[in-house]
Design an enzyme around this catalytic site. Structure first.
Site, PDB file in Angstrom:
ATOM      1  N   LYS A 185     -14.509  -2.992  40.121  1.00  0.00           N
ATOM      2  CA  LYS A 185     -13.507  -2.745  39.074  1.00  0.00           C
ATOM      3  C   LYS A 185     -12.307  -2.126  39.785  1.00  0.00           C
ATOM      4  CE  LYS A 185     -11.761  -0.132  36.527  1.00  0.00           C
ATOM      5  NZ  LYS A 185     -10.287   0.121  36.605  1.00  0.00           N
ATOM      6  N   GLU A 193     -15.395   9.527  46.845  1.00  0.00           N
ATOM      7  CA  GLU A 193     -14.244   9.909  47.681  1.00  0.00           C
ATOM      8  C   GLU A 193     -13.144  10.323  46.722  1.00  0.00           C
ATOM      9  OE1 GLU A 193     -14.336  10.160  50.820  1.00  0.00           O
ATOM     10  OE2 GLU A 193     -16.124   9.024  51.319  1.00  0.00           O
ATOM     11  N   CYS A 236      -4.641  10.048  49.763  1.00  0.00           N
ATOM     12  CA  CYS A 236      -5.552  11.171  49.521  1.00  0.00           C
ATOM     13  C   CYS A 236      -5.518  12.168  50.669  1.00  0.00           C
ATOM     14  CB  CYS A 236      -6.970  10.651  49.313  1.00  0.00           C
ATOM     15  SG  CYS A 236      -7.533   9.639  50.699  1.00  0.00           S
ATOM     16  N   GLU A 266      -3.441  18.854  43.082  1.00  0.00           N
ATOM     17  CA  GLU A 266      -3.040  17.632  43.785  1.00  0.00           C
ATOM     18  C   GLU A 266      -1.916  16.962  42.998  1.00  0.00           C
ATOM     19  OE1 GLU A 266      -5.562  14.114  43.618  1.00  0.00           O
ATOM     20  OE2 GLU A 266      -5.268  13.799  45.762  1.00  0.00           O
TER      21      GLU A 266
HETATM   22  P1  NAD Z   1      -8.358   7.506  39.027  1.00  0.00           P
HETATM   23  O1  NAD Z   1      -9.512   8.448  39.110  1.00  0.00           O
HETATM   24  O2  NAD Z   1      -7.423   7.645  37.895  1.00  0.00           O
HETATM   25  O3  NAD Z   1      -8.860   5.995  38.975  1.00  0.00           O
HETATM   26  C1  NAD Z   1      -9.695   5.474  39.983  1.00  0.00           C
HETATM   27  C2  NAD Z   1     -10.486   4.320  39.397  1.00  0.00           C
HETATM   28  O4  NAD Z   1     -11.401   4.849  38.438  1.00  0.00           O
HETATM   29  C3  NAD Z   1      -9.632   3.278  38.677  1.00  0.00           C
HETATM   30  O5  NAD Z   1     -10.161   1.999  38.924  1.00  0.00           O
HETATM   31  C4  NAD Z   1      -9.825   3.671  37.216  1.00  0.00           C
HETATM   32  O6  NAD Z   1      -9.628   2.603  36.320  1.00  0.00           O
HETATM   33  C5  NAD Z   1     -11.278   4.106  37.226  1.00  0.00           C
HETATM   34  N1  NAD Z   1     -11.659   4.984  36.118  1.00  0.00           N
HETATM   35  C6  NAD Z   1     -10.895   5.898  35.486  1.00  0.00           C
HETATM   36  N2  NAD Z   1     -11.627   6.514  34.521  1.00  0.00           N
HETATM   37  C7  NAD Z   1     -12.874   5.974  34.557  1.00  0.00           C
HETATM   38  C8  NAD Z   1     -14.067   6.172  33.823  1.00  0.00           C
HETATM   39  N3  NAD Z   1     -14.141   7.080  32.824  1.00  0.00           N
HETATM   40  N4  NAD Z   1     -15.155   5.435  34.117  1.00  0.00           N
HETATM   41  C9  NAD Z   1     -15.116   4.526  35.117  1.00  0.00           C
HETATM   42  N5  NAD Z   1     -14.000   4.273  35.846  1.00  0.00           N
HETATM   43  C10 NAD Z   1     -12.894   5.002  35.579  1.00  0.00           C
HETATM   44  O7  NAD Z   1      -7.612   7.620  40.430  1.00  0.00           O
HETATM   45  P2  NAD Z   1      -6.275   6.888  40.851  1.00  0.00           P
HETATM   46  O8  NAD Z   1      -5.162   7.542  40.106  1.00  0.00           O
HETATM   47  O9  NAD Z   1      -6.469   5.426  40.792  1.00  0.00           O
HETATM   48  O10 NAD Z   1      -6.186   7.278  42.408  1.00  0.00           O
HETATM   49  C11 NAD Z   1      -5.618   8.470  42.868  1.00  0.00           C
HETATM   50  C12 NAD Z   1      -6.703   9.482  43.188  1.00  0.00           C
HETATM   51  O11 NAD Z   1      -7.603   8.915  44.124  1.00  0.00           O
HETATM   52  C13 NAD Z   1      -6.172  10.730  43.846  1.00  0.00           C
HETATM   53  O12 NAD Z   1      -6.845  11.841  43.325  1.00  0.00           O
HETATM   54  C14 NAD Z   1      -6.545  10.546  45.309  1.00  0.00           C
HETATM   55  O13 NAD Z   1      -6.686  11.738  46.048  1.00  0.00           O
HETATM   56  C15 NAD Z   1      -7.838   9.823  45.177  1.00  0.00           C
HETATM   57  N6  NAD Z   1      -8.147   9.094  46.405  1.00  0.00           N
HETATM   58  C16 NAD Z   1      -9.135   9.572  47.213  1.00  0.00           C
HETATM   59  C17 NAD Z   1      -9.416   8.919  48.407  1.00  0.00           C
HETATM   60  C18 NAD Z   1     -10.481   9.420  49.333  1.00  0.00           C
HETATM   61  O14 NAD Z   1     -10.884   8.673  50.225  1.00  0.00           O
HETATM   62  N7  NAD Z   1     -10.949  10.637  49.184  1.00  0.00           N
HETATM   63  C19 NAD Z   1      -8.700   7.779  48.744  1.00  0.00           C
HETATM   64  C20 NAD Z   1      -7.694   7.328  47.890  1.00  0.00           C
HETATM   65  C21 NAD Z   1      -7.434   7.983  46.700  1.00  0.00           C
END
Ligand code: NAD
Length: 506
Positions: free
Chosen positions: A198, A274, A308, A410
């Site tokens: 997804k 992550e 991130c 963040e």
């Molecule tokens: P997000 O958590 O909003 O979304 C990530 C994914 O989760 C998307 O596909 C979203 O549709 C899905 N999602 C959201 N709510 C959900 C739920 N209730 N159930 C199932 N899936 C759900 O994150 P984002 O805004 O897409 O990305 C930014 C974040 O990701 C930042 O916090 C960043 O630090 C983190 N990030 C971490 C790493 C790492 O390796 N640690 C790498 C990249 C990004």
């Protein structure tokens, strides 16, 4: 239906002024399908708000179909293949990405607005490399064998058999869409699992396009499936709560990770997380200042701060403080801000207007809490040429307190706070003063200090005199609220493997 069944023409020409939006479906059991509900959502360009695609939103029906296709495929040709055969197919997937490099590049830049220069050097090559590294690794990981004594003197032999975990749900974010998604799909498939991905609703395209590459590479149907949609009450939630999913791998915000963990608890499904970061850079007075400045400009502003691992807290030892700020601001001023294909562009817009509102709210909070704005602080003038785009200025603050929102939360935008410190103990203590623990950058020419400080940082990754220098064989992941588990190298393979001990009485 192909991955991008055009409503008008196919994806080519000037993607920044896409007058022919694509229609993106799900990829289930080797075929592109529309959603049964007929519901679609708009995917808009971060550059100018123009419509890139209409994306079908998965409901429970499509998620069921995708998960069941993945379950059937576990026992099909994929499950019967030798490790060497699977590995050879994954190489073909990597080569398929390389062969269609320009298409992946255009699609990724259109969805994210990131500079071509970045995506062509990082996102797309890593998307291909993520298949090769795990295709190689899986053939080279040693397995345990224990020869044990038994009372009758004949002995017994224990050996570990590796099997796949099963159906893996892959939930990925928008900041490095192809790179982070394949970073999970590569090892999952290398270990013989099947996946349902997804992707983020902001960046559906390269995940969809990969379906065509999978088919061309000979990946059997049902091994790689994609459902498009949002998180809550949409594809993400249906997928992570599906009882036929055996494990969930997630990259995204910590708060989303907490919600997904609750779904995973039902049925005791394994998780890999992550999550977010609030990463410090510790810059000592004995650092090579020009290298530290260049490294910090990169770590704070690359990908418009949407990494991130990005640096949002910069601690500089007092004797270097004024010089460092002046040089940092000077270099940040030289960033070329514009659309992906703009000449010399080093920074694009944020992912969406919604995200820009969030980042701007921190810009306002910083000032309200007393910060001095050294650079930026508002919407970037590129908006005049590209109205409707999520343009923002790179921003540097001083005069912040450790308790201020911009030092605690963040932001995920192109901004950092620079604060002075006096000695090593203080730098370590303040650097560790966060609920997150993803990474830290340490800048010093003193080797003993580098080792001492690196050892004391409560994070999963420390870079000394560098940042984002990655060897894909090493463990990647965060401490504290930055995640659970490690990806990369053999560590990544472990999550996707079910070990079985077989004890043979001789
Ligand atoms: P997000 O958590 O909003 O979304 C990530 C994914 O989760 C998307 O596909 C979203 O549709 C899905 N999602 C959201 N709510 C959900 C739920 N209730 N159930 C199932 N899936 C759900 O994150 P984002 O805004 O897409 O990305 C930014 C974040 O990701 C930042 O916090 C960043 O630090 C983190 N990030 C971490 C790493 C790492 O390796 N640690 C790498 C990249 C990004």
């Amino acid at each position: 239906m192909t991955y991008n069944r055009p409503l008008g023409q196919s994806l080519d020409g000037n993607m920044l002024k896409n007058t022919n939006p694509m229609e993106i479906g799900h990829f289930i059991n080797g075929k592109y399908v529309k959603g049964t509900s007929g519901e679609v959502f708009e995917n808009r360009s971060p550059v100018d708000g123009s419509l890139i695609s209409l994306v079908h939103e998965a409901r429970q029906d499509e998620v069921d179909q995708a998960v069941m296709a993945a379950r059937r495929a576990l026992k099909g040709p994929w499950g019967k293949m030798s490790m060497a055969e699977r590995s050879a197919i994954l190489y073909k997937v990597a080569e398929g990405i390389e062969a269609r490099f320009d298409e992946f590049l255009r699609a990724e830049c259109a969805d994210t607005g990131k500079p071509w220069n970045m995506a062509s050097h990082i996102d797309i090559p890593r998307g291909a490399a993520n298949f090769k590294i795990f295709a190689d690794l899986i053939k080279n990981v040693p397995d345990e064998v224990f020869d044990m004594p038994t009372p009758d003197g004949a002995g017994a032999l224990n050996y570990a058999a590796r099997g796949p975990k099963g159906v893996i749900a892959v939930i990925s974010p928008w900041n490095l869409p192809l790179l982070l998604m394949t970073w999970k799909v590569g090892p999952a498939l290398a270990c013989g699992n099947t996946v349902v991905v997804k992707p983020s609703e902001e960046t559906p395209t390269t995940t969809a396009l990969l379906g065509e590459v999978m088919n061309a590479a000979g990946v059997p149907e049902g091994v790689y499936n994609v459902v498009q949609g949002f998180g809550p009450e949409s594809a993400g939630a249906y997928l992570t709560s599906h009882p036929e999913v055996d494990a969930i791998t997630f990259t995204g915000e910590t708060r989303t990770g907490e919600i997904i963990m609750q779904s995973a608890a039902i049925g005791l499904r394994n998780i890999s997380m992550e999550c977010g970061g609030k990463n410090p850079a510790l810059i000592f007075a004995d650092a090579d200042v020009d290298k530290a400045v260049a490294g910090t400009v990169r770590s704070a502003f690359v990908n418009c701060g949407q990494v991130c691992l990005g640096t949002e807290r910069v601690y500089v030892q007092r004797p270097l403080y004024e010089e460092f700020i002046a040089k940092l601001a000077d270099q940040a001023r030289q960033l070329v801000i514009g659309p992906p294909d703009g000449k010399g562009v080093s920074m694009g817009p944020l992912i969406s207007l919604e995200h820009r509102n969030k980042v701007l709210s921190y810009y306002e909070k910083a000032v309200a809490q007393g910060a001095d704005v050294v650079l930026g602080g508002g919407i970037h003038s590129a908006v005049e040429k590209f109205p409707g785009g999520a343009w923002i200025e790179p921003t540097i603050w001083t005069g912040v307190k450790d308790t201020d929102a911009v030092m605690k939360e963040e932001i995920f935008g192109p901004c950092c706070s620079v604060v002075p410190f006096d000695d090593e103990d203080e730098a370590v203590q303040r650097g560790n003063d966060s609920e997150y623990g993803l990474c830290a950058a340490v800048w010093t020419e003193n080797l003993s200090r580098a080792h001492r400080v690196a050892a004391q940082m409560d994070v999963g990754l420390v870079w000394v005199n560098s940042w984002f220098l990655r060897d894909l064989r090493t463990a990647f992941g965060g401490a504290k609220q930055s995640g659970i588990g490690r990806e990369g190298g053999v560590h990544g393979l472990e999550f996707y493997t079910e070990h079985k001990n077989i004890c043979i009485k001789l």
